[in-house]
Design a protein around this motif. Structure first.
Motif, mmCIF file in Angstrom:
data_model
loop_
_atom_site.group_PDB
_atom_site.id
_atom_site.type_symbol
_atom_site.label_atom_id
_atom_site.label_comp_id
_atom_site.label_asym_id
_atom_site.label_seq_id
_atom_site.Cartn_x
_atom_site.Cartn_y
_atom_site.Cartn_z
ATOM 1 N N LEU A 1 0.847 -1.192 0.000
ATOM 2 C CA LEU A 1 0.000 0.000 0.000
ATOM 3 C C LEU A 1 0.883 1.243 0.000
ATOM 4 C CD1 LEU A 1 -2.579 -1.093 2.737
ATOM 5 C CD2 LEU A 1 -3.026 -0.930 0.285
ATOM 6 N N PRO A 2 1.196 1.810 -1.167
ATOM 7 C CA PRO A 2 1.938 3.078 -1.183
ATOM 8 C C PRO A 2 1.032 4.184 -0.676
ATOM 9 C CG PRO A 2 1.276 2.471 -3.410
ATOM 10 C CD PRO A 2 0.871 1.333 -2.520
ATOM 11 N N ALA A 3 1.542 5.028 0.213
ATOM 12 C CA ALA A 3 0.661 6.022 0.848
ATOM 13 C C ALA A 3 1.370 7.358 1.000
ATOM 14 C CB ALA A 3 0.202 5.515 2.215
ATOM 15 N N ASN B 1 0.145 10.905 2.863
ATOM 16 C CA ASN B 1 -0.872 11.659 3.610
ATOM 17 C C ASN B 1 -2.247 10.993 3.520
ATOM 18 O OD1 ASN B 1 1.030 13.578 4.372
ATOM 19 N ND2 ASN B 1 0.522 14.984 2.701
ATOM 20 N N GLU B 2 -2.305 9.733 3.934
ATOM 21 C CA GLU B 2 -3.551 8.962 3.878
ATOM 22 C C GLU B 2 -4.012 8.551 5.274
ATOM 23 O OE1 GLU B 2 -5.297 8.631 1.357
ATOM 24 O OE2 GLU B 2 -4.055 8.697 -0.440
ATOM 25 N N GLU B 3 -3.838 9.426 6.268
ATOM 26 C CA GLU B 3 -4.197 9.060 7.635
ATOM 27 C C GLU B 3 -5.692 8.787 7.800
ATOM 28 O OE1 GLU B 3 -4.787 13.567 9.494
ATOM 29 O OE2 GLU B 3 -3.155 12.304 10.235
ATOM 30 N N VAL B 4 -6.519 9.349 6.953
ATOM 31 C CA VAL B 4 -7.966 9.158 7.083
ATOM 32 C C VAL B 4 -8.368 7.731 6.733
ATOM 33 C CG1 VAL B 4 -10.217 9.854 6.161
ATOM 34 C CG2 VAL B 4 -8.462 11.582 6.611
ATOM 35 N N SER B 5 -7.737 7.153 5.717
ATOM 36 C CA SER B 5 -8.185 5.849 5.212
ATOM 37 C C SER B 5 -7.245 4.695 5.505
ATOM 38 C CB SER B 5 -8.384 5.934 3.689
ATOM 39 O OG SER B 5 -7.173 6.319 3.049
ATOM 40 N N ILE B 6 -5.987 4.966 5.794
ATOM 41 C CA ILE B 6 -4.982 3.894 5.821
ATOM 42 C C ILE B 6 -5.263 2.853 6.904
ATOM 43 C CG2 ILE B 6 -3.374 5.067 7.389
ATOM 44 C CD1 ILE B 6 -2.517 2.902 4.287
ATOM 45 N N MET C 1 -2.185 -2.044 -4.180
ATOM 46 C CA MET C 1 -3.503 -1.399 -4.026
ATOM 47 C C MET C 1 -3.309 0.069 -3.712
ATOM 48 S SD MET C 1 -5.715 -4.044 -1.662
ATOM 49 C CE MET C 1 -6.932 -2.749 -1.384
ATOM 50 N N ASP C 2 -4.290 0.889 -4.083
ATOM 51 C CA ASP C 2 -4.280 2.281 -3.650
ATOM 52 C C ASP C 2 -4.691 2.346 -2.185
ATOM 53 O OD1 ASP C 2 -3.556 3.011 -6.179
ATOM 54 O OD2 ASP C 2 -5.560 3.637 -6.809
ATOM 55 N N SER C 3 -4.249 3.386 -1.506
ATOM 56 C CA SER C 3 -4.474 3.492 -0.059
ATOM 57 C C SER C 3 -5.638 4.385 0.310
ATOM 58 C CB SER C 3 -3.207 4.035 0.621
ATOM 59 O OG SER C 3 -2.097 3.199 0.369
ATOM 60 N N ASP C 4 -6.350 4.919 -0.682
ATOM 61 C CA ASP C 4 -7.410 5.873 -0.375
ATOM 62 C C ASP C 4 -8.788 5.242 -0.235
ATOM 63 O OD1 ASP C 4 -7.906 5.197 -2.982
ATOM 64 O OD2 ASP C 4 -7.485 7.181 -3.822
ATOM 65 N N GLY C 5 -8.862 3.908 -0.335
ATOM 66 C CA GLY C 5 -10.139 3.228 -0.148
ATOM 67 C C GLY C 5 -10.916 2.979 -1.420
ATOM 68 N N GLN C 6 -10.348 3.296 -2.576
ATOM 69 C CA GLN C 6 -11.057 3.051 -3.839
ATOM 70 C C GLN C 6 -11.226 1.564 -4.112
ATOM 71 O OE1 GLN C 6 -10.349 5.219 -7.451
ATOM 72 N NE2 GLN C 6 -9.168 6.794 -6.383
ATOM 73 N N ASP D 1 -16.254 8.033 -4.522
ATOM 74 C CA ASP D 1 -16.632 8.976 -3.484
ATOM 75 C C ASP D 1 -15.565 9.119 -2.418
ATOM 76 O OD1 ASP D 1 -17.152 6.309 -2.753
ATOM 77 O OD2 ASP D 1 -18.543 6.940 -1.186
ATOM 78 N N VAL D 2 -14.495 8.299 -2.512
ATOM 79 C CA VAL D 2 -13.423 8.389 -1.518
ATOM 80 C C VAL D 2 -12.138 8.879 -2.144
ATOM 81 C CG1 VAL D 2 -14.374 6.595 -0.053
ATOM 82 C CG2 VAL D 2 -12.809 5.962 -1.895
ATOM 83 N N ASP D 3 -12.199 9.347 -3.389
ATOM 84 C CA ASP D 3 -10.995 9.798 -4.089
ATOM 85 C C ASP D 3 -10.430 11.031 -3.400
ATOM 86 O OD1 ASP D 3 -10.211 10.620 -7.571
ATOM 87 O OD2 ASP D 3 -8.955 10.346 -5.800
ATOM 88 N N CYS D 4 -9.263 10.860 -2.804
ATOM 89 C CA CYS D 4 -8.656 11.969 -2.064
ATOM 90 C C CYS D 4 -7.523 12.621 -2.839
ATOM 91 C CB CYS D 4 -8.117 11.475 -0.715
ATOM 92 S SG CYS D 4 -9.387 10.744 0.344
ATOM 93 N N SER D 5 -7.401 12.308 -4.108
ATOM 94 C CA SER D 5 -6.302 12.843 -4.900
ATOM 95 C C SER D 5 -6.405 14.354 -5.016
ATOM 96 C CB SER D 5 -6.307 12.222 -6.306
ATOM 97 O OG SER D 5 -5.303 12.815 -7.097
ATOM 98 N N THR D 6 -5.288 15.033 -4.798
ATOM 99 C CA THR D 6 -5.247 16.488 -4.913
ATOM 100 C C THR D 6 -4.701 16.921 -6.258
ATOM 101 O OG1 THR D 6 -3.052 16.501 -3.877
ATOM 102 C CG2 THR D 6 -4.950 16.758 -2.417
#
Length: 323
Positions: free
Chosen positions: A35-37, A39-44, A111-116, A225-230
């Motif tokens: 899981l590369p991450a 600033n993913e403290e919300v979902s990790i 896997m992505d770490s943002d919950g997608q 709905d969980v895409d946190c990409s900036t």
């Protein structure tokens, strides 16, 4: 201070394997998820916890986060590797693959770490590798045109990137930008991991295609709905496309130079034939269009010959490396 910090213990890994054996079944294969991450403290935390049910090991590569990503991942039971500065997803995956190999992984999942992505789909993703049908599995949102929730602007950009990536890799992948993939651990040295940003997905497909890996796609779901990409999606898409085109320039010069060159040359010849017909019927030759015709023919011929020359040089270099 070291640039990378590894957190975990053999005792914890052994216990984790025992806890997960009833969920994963009786397969002897060691499944490790990366899981590369950033600033993913919300979902990790939740992603790491869910993923542990379907894997022997979960590795979180904290790529220079400024938040509590590493701390939360560690508390969720993941093995955490910290990059003290942000190095990009390619570097994070390279670190993760090396760590997974050291942990004895037989199958590596990214896997992505943002919950997608849904960790419950990991068994479906790794099955072709465990059964010996594939060395790499690509999770696809569009395999059966199933994902109707993809925003239209994403789908248009995705189609462009899929076409360019497939041209570069020689594959027929329906979702070239998927970050949910599985790999036989033996493929680790196939990949360059040079791409700094999200272009790593296309780069890995190009490497896999050139190495002749057996690749299979399986259908996956995704949440938007969980895409946190900036990152701006247009900027992201253009960055990936530029990387793919540069890769084509060096590895498939016939596509990059010869094909466009032939198109220009043929266009110039068509214009020339039209002008000659007009001249034969007593008409004049307009200066501007005539010079444009000459320019098309000269530039087209130069590009076509350049592509052929580079293609020949690349073939000789490849034979030299194999010798």
């Amino acid at each position: 201070m070291n640039n990378e910090l590894f957190v975990g213990s053999n005792v914890q890994l052994t216990k984790k394997n025992e806890d997960n054996s009833h969920t994963r079944g009786t397969s002897p294969q060691n499944i490790t998820v990366i899981l590369p991450a950033f600033n993913e403290e919300v979902s990790i935390g939740s992603i790491a916890l869910l993923t542990r049910y379907y894997a022997d090991n979960v590795i979180v590569v904290d790529d220079g986060s400024s938040d509590r990503t590493a701390e939360i991942a560690r508390k969720a039971g993941a093995n955490v590797i910290v990059h003290e500065v942000n190095k990009g997803k390619g570097a994070a995956l390279k670190t993760g693959f090396e760590a997974a190999t050291s942990l004895g992984a037989d199958v590596i999942v990214t896997m992505d770490s943002d919950g997608q992505h849904n960790p419950a789909e990991i068994p479906k993703l790794v099955a072709p590798i465990i059964d010996g049908y594939a060395e790499m599995v690509n999770g696809s949102r569009y395999l059966n045109r199933a994902d109707k929730n993809t925003p239209i602007y994403r789908r248009v950009g995705q189609t462009i990137l899929d076409t360019a990536t497939n041209m570069n890799s020689g594959l027929k992948i329906t979702d070239s930008q998927s970050g949910f993939r599985a790999f036989a651990a033996s493929t680790k040295n196939v990949f360059r991991f040079n791409a700094q940003g999200m272009a790593i997905e296309s780069e890995m497909l190009a490497d896999a295609g050139r190495s002749g890996l057996r690749i299979k796609e399986v259908e996956i779901g995704v949440r938007y709905d969980v895409d946190c990409s900036t990152e701006n999606p247009i900027q992201h898409g253009l960055g990936v496309l530029v990387m793919v085109l540069k890769d084509i320039e060096f590895n498939k010069p016939l596509y990059y130079f010869t094909v466009p060159g032939l198109a220009l040359g043929v266009g110039g010849l068509y214009m020339g034939a039209h002008f000659l017909q007009t001249f034969a019927m007593g008409g004049g030759l307009p200066f501007g269009p005539t010079m444009l015709m000459v320019l098309f023919i000269v530039i087209g011929s130069f590009m076509a010959l350049t592509g052929i020359l580079l293609h020949t040089v690349a073939g000789i270099a490849k034979k030299t490396r194999m010798a």
